[in-house]
Design a protein around this motif. Structure first.
Motif, mmCIF file in Angstrom:
data_model
loop_
_atom_site.group_PDB
_atom_site.id
_atom_site.type_symbol
_atom_site.label_atom_id
_atom_site.label_comp_id
_atom_site.label_asym_id
_atom_site.label_seq_id
_atom_site.Cartn_x
_atom_site.Cartn_y
_atom_site.Cartn_z
ATOM 1 N N ARG A 164 0.809 -1.204 0.000
ATOM 2 C CA ARG A 164 0.000 0.000 0.000
ATOM 3 C C ARG A 164 0.855 1.272 0.000
ATOM 4 O O ARG A 164 0.548 2.219 -0.720
ATOM 5 N N GLU A 198 -3.959 -8.810 -12.474
ATOM 6 C CA GLU A 198 -4.703 -8.483 -13.690
ATOM 7 C C GLU A 198 -4.116 -9.137 -14.938
ATOM 8 O O GLU A 198 -4.794 -9.201 -15.974
ATOM 9 N N ASP A 201 -6.373 -11.783 -15.588
ATOM 10 C CA ASP A 201 -7.643 -11.310 -16.134
ATOM 11 C C ASP A 201 -7.548 -11.050 -17.633
ATOM 12 O O ASP A 201 -8.433 -11.439 -18.397
ATOM 13 N N ASN A 222 -4.479 -8.961 -4.251
ATOM 14 C CA ASN A 222 -4.522 -7.816 -5.151
ATOM 15 C C ASN A 222 -4.504 -6.550 -4.298
ATOM 16 O O ASN A 222 -5.500 -6.191 -3.675
ATOM 17 N N GLY A 224 -4.070 -3.415 -5.260
ATOM 18 C CA GLY A 224 -4.719 -2.245 -5.821
ATOM 19 C C GLY A 224 -3.893 -1.346 -6.707
ATOM 20 O O GLY A 224 -4.344 -0.250 -7.056
ATOM 21 N N PHE A 226 -3.152 -1.640 -9.898
ATOM 22 C CA PHE A 226 -3.805 -1.446 -11.188
ATOM 23 C C PHE A 226 -4.947 -0.446 -11.068
ATOM 24 O O PHE A 226 -5.104 0.447 -11.921
ATOM 25 N N ALA A 227 -5.748 -0.564 -10.006
ATOM 26 C CA ALA A 227 -6.837 0.395 -9.798
ATOM 27 C C ALA A 227 -6.296 1.810 -9.652
ATOM 28 O O ALA A 227 -6.869 2.772 -10.187
ATOM 29 N N ALA A 228 -5.175 1.960 -8.938
ATOM 30 C CA ALA A 228 -4.584 3.289 -8.760
ATOM 31 C C ALA A 228 -4.114 3.847 -10.099
ATOM 32 O O ALA A 228 -4.269 5.053 -10.366
ATOM 33 N N ILE A 230 -5.407 3.162 -13.030
ATOM 34 C CA ILE A 230 -6.624 3.551 -13.744
ATOM 35 C C ILE A 230 -7.094 4.915 -13.254
ATOM 36 O O ILE A 230 -7.441 5.814 -14.039
ATOM 37 N N GLU A 231 -7.120 5.087 -11.936
ATOM 38 C CA GLU A 231 -7.586 6.340 -11.360
ATOM 39 C C GLU A 231 -6.703 7.520 -11.762
ATOM 40 O O GLU A 231 -7.203 8.614 -12.033
ATOM 41 N N TRP A 252 -6.029 -4.031 -21.016
ATOM 42 C CA TRP A 252 -7.049 -4.257 -19.999
ATOM 43 C C TRP A 252 -7.459 -2.899 -19.425
ATOM 44 O O TRP A 252 -6.654 -2.218 -18.817
ATOM 45 N N HIS A 253 -8.684 -2.505 -19.724
ATOM 46 C CA HIS A 253 -9.199 -1.210 -19.259
ATOM 47 C C HIS A 253 -8.264 -0.057 -19.631
ATOM 48 O O HIS A 253 -8.011 0.847 -18.837
#
Length: 323
Positions: A164, A198, A201, A222, A224, A226-228, A230-231, A252-253
């Motif tokens: 994190r 991911e 995925d 996971n 996070g 990848f989410a960060a 994306i954001e 991917w996204h």
């Protein structure tokens, strides 16, 4: 020589990614690998070389520092700027990641940075690529994906994950660079050794290009990142090593998740030529090209297409297999 990375006059910036070279002993196999690396660099003429982890195979080595210095000598002897991140095999022996990172910083052509205080691991840094006006036009993030899971006793998988505080550090640097870029996200790439979850995925549910002969040995947690990404909206592509028999990529996204190509040995018991992944950025464009150059000089731009299978891939480690 300036330590700044810069786009060339033609507006391109090229990276050669060497994955899992595992320098260990100065034997015939290592000598042939070094010759392979030199041929690739001389053919591609990159602006940066990236060692994407498992630079050395340190377990059982009497002198792991000597093995790492032989790895450092390749880009230094060729006069090419370079940077390294670390994998699970780098610190299995009597040398730590912190020592390896400090050692790479002593080389004149190395472009790594000192570790940010209070951030997990060693080898977390960002380097920018300057445009023709001298201002940062792209960013390259390097993250320590760790080695083995500290929660093996609770069946939480074999490999480590990006923590994190590393993700918070990345987000903070991303905000800083955006603010310095008149509020626009800076086109970026991210390098780490162990692939993100991911990667499973995109193989299972997206269209991919390339080969997958190994289990995707992503962490089971996971955290996070990848989410960060994306954001934040800055990272265009990620690049991993670790799984020697995989060289595929898929989008991917909106982010292209890419493997390198093993530079030493795929350990497959079947032909799978060693080589490198090449990445080329273009100034002012939020895109990049990538291809593979094999040891015999073959350039692979059109990798085989893989349709989504719509299932969950095998997850976790491969037991006694070495990656």
């Amino acid at each position: 020589m300036s330590r700044k990375l810069c786009y060339k006059d033609d507006g391109t910036f090229k990276i050669v990614q060497f994955s899992d070279p595992e320098f260990s002993l100065p034997d015939d196999a290592e000598t042939k690998m070094v010759e392979r690396m030199i041929r690739i660099v001389e053919a591609e003429k990159p602006d940066l070389i990236v060692y994407a982890g498992d630079v050395i195979a340190s377990a059982g080595l009497q002198d792991p520092e000597a093995a790492f210095r032989r790895a450092c000598a390749v880009p230094e002897s060729l006069g090419v700027p370079w940077a390294a991140i670390f994998g699970n095999h780098d610190s299995e022996g009597t040398i730590t990641r912190e020592q390896l990172h400090a050692l790479q910083l002593t080389y004149p052509l190395n472009r790594a940075r000192m570790d940010p205080p209070g951030v997990h691991g060693s080898g977390n840094y960002v380097s920018t690529v300057a445009g023709q006006d001298g201002h940062a036009a792209a960013a390259l993030y390097f993250l320590d994906s760790g080695s083995y899971s500290p929660l093996e006793h609770s069946r939480m998988g074999f490999y480590d994950w990006i923590r994190r505080d590393q993700i918070e550090w990345y987000a903070g640097e991303s905000y800083r660079l955006m603010n310095e870029n008149d509020g626009a996200p800076l086109p970026s790439l991210a390098f780490f050794h162990i692939p993100l979850p991911e990667y499973n995925d995109v193989w299972d549910f997206g269209v991919c290009y390339g080969e997958r002969h190994d289990i995707i040995c992503a962490p089971w947690i996971n955290s996070g990142l990848f989410a960060a990404m994306i954001e934040r909206g800055d990272v265009m592509g990620t690049f991993a090593g670790h799984d020697h028999g995989n060289d595929f990529w898929g989008e991917w996204h909106g982010i292209r998740l890419c493997y390198g190509r093993t530079t030493r040995d795929a350990y497959l018991g079947r032909p799978f030529a060693a080589g490198a992944r090449v990445i080329e950025l273009r100034e002012g464009e939020r895109s990049f090209d990538t291809w593979i150059r094999l040891e015999d000089g073959t350039i692979v731009r059109d990798q085989p297409r893989h349709e989504p299978e719509g299932r969950t891939s095998e997850n976790g480690a491969r037991g006694q297999r070495s990656n």
